[in-house]
Design an enzyme around this catalytic site. Sequence first.
Site, PDB file in Angstrom:
ATOM      1  CE  LYS A   1      -0.887 -11.333   3.454  1.00 42.90           C
ATOM      2  NZ  LYS A   1       0.356 -11.785   2.864  1.00 42.90           N
TER       3      LYS A   1
HETATM    4  N1  PMP Z   1       3.271  -9.580  -1.822  1.00 42.54           N
HETATM    5  C1  PMP Z   1       3.169 -10.708  -1.108  1.00 42.54           C
HETATM    6  C2  PMP Z   1       3.229 -12.018  -1.799  1.00 42.54           C
HETATM    7  C3  PMP Z   1       3.015 -10.634   0.290  1.00 42.54           C
HETATM    8  O1  PMP Z   1       2.913 -11.750   1.015  1.00 42.54           O
HETATM    9  C4  PMP Z   1       2.990  -9.368   0.914  1.00 42.54           C
HETATM   10  C5  PMP Z   1       2.861  -9.269   2.411  1.00 42.54           C
HETATM   11  N2  PMP Z   1       1.533  -9.211   2.824  1.00 42.54           N
HETATM   12  C6  PMP Z   1       3.099  -8.222   0.121  1.00 42.54           C
HETATM   13  C7  PMP Z   1       3.242  -8.374  -1.248  1.00 42.54           C
HETATM   14  C8  PMP Z   1       3.052  -6.843   0.716  1.00 42.54           C
HETATM   15  O2  PMP Z   1       1.758  -6.534   1.147  1.00 42.54           O
HETATM   16  P1  PMP Z   1       1.534  -5.589   2.397  1.00 42.54           P
HETATM   17  O3  PMP Z   1       2.335  -4.381   2.187  1.00 42.54           O
HETATM   18  O4  PMP Z   1       0.079  -5.308   2.391  1.00 42.54           O
HETATM   19  O5  PMP Z   1       1.973  -6.359   3.595  1.00 42.54           O
END
Ligand code: PMP
Length: 324
Positions: free
Chosen positions: A156
């Site tokens: 991320k």
């Molecule tokens: N994909 C992207 C590009 C994101 O930014 C997020 C948000 N964090 C997610 C998927 C979903 O991840 P999570 O459920 O861990 O928040």
Amino acid sequence: MPQPYCYIQKRYMPLEEARLPVMTHAFLYGTAVFEGVRGNWSEERGESLIFRPVEHFQRLKQSAHIMHIELPQSAEELADITAGVVGGSGYHEDTYIRPIAYKSGEVIGPKLDGVESDFMCFAIPFGNYLDPDAGLRCQTSTWRRVPDTSIPARAKVNGLYVNSALAKTEAVENGFDEAIMLNDDGHVSEGSGENIAIVRHGRLITPARSDNVLEGITIDSIFELAREELGLEIIERTIDRSELYVADEVFLTGTAAHISPVGELDRRTIGTGKPGPITKQLQKLFFDVIRGKNAKYEHWVRGVKPVDEAKASREPATAGSKSA
Ligand code: PMP
């Protein structure tokens, strides 16, 4: 008074006092990795329930590892710092928590090694990001999801979110709620800030991890609920754009988005256009879990009391006494 609160440069402080030098490497080059975590307020318990903090910090540590960002604290230690931030903010409402491990050195040149790193985290009040009830109107983005061969989507990385920003902005400017991105091969990847799943013939299907998706914690939680509580089969495989059009149900999941049904994509109605029966069951299960109303999944939430009150309940109240 509740206020946005922060941990940075190894100290807690009100967010408005937090400062970064202009030459911070992360600002110059996007060399930071982050998490989005939710603190869901429970009125009954009088505390914020931080959702799966250790899992978020395990993912942050993986992102940092990929990006050569030093993050020596364990996931548990980072979760403790975060509890300090949420408690210190004093909010009696839902919060969004943003931990960031970043290149704090003030150096010109994008090289990662030899540049100092720091960890920061802040919490602010935050309600719904997308409407969980309406049925979102989505658009397939003209922007492709960044491939693992360019910037790894499973990390991320702050700089990677330029990709999301372009896609989200295009969708909103075109009058839609959210963008759905395809990868370089033209297969479905994810939303600008959400994973995607479809229901076909009673089975849940989501793109393979190798389709340039972030390995989401919300979708992992929802799939566990689907498997354990509804006995559904989960499949990870390539999904074509046109398969979304004919799916019985499509929904987006993410920390900000929770679980939000897609009602329309590229001006084609999905299912009935309204939240479908499986999406609704999953929403009910998920919302109960994150608000601490399902004892079986209590290990997914970490309760934190607002600090002023935790103190007040330990100290006998005296006339004129002030809580710090
Ligand atoms: N994909 C992207 C590009 C994101 O930014 C997020 C948000 N964090 C997610 C998927 C979903 O991840 P999570 O459920 O861990 O928040």
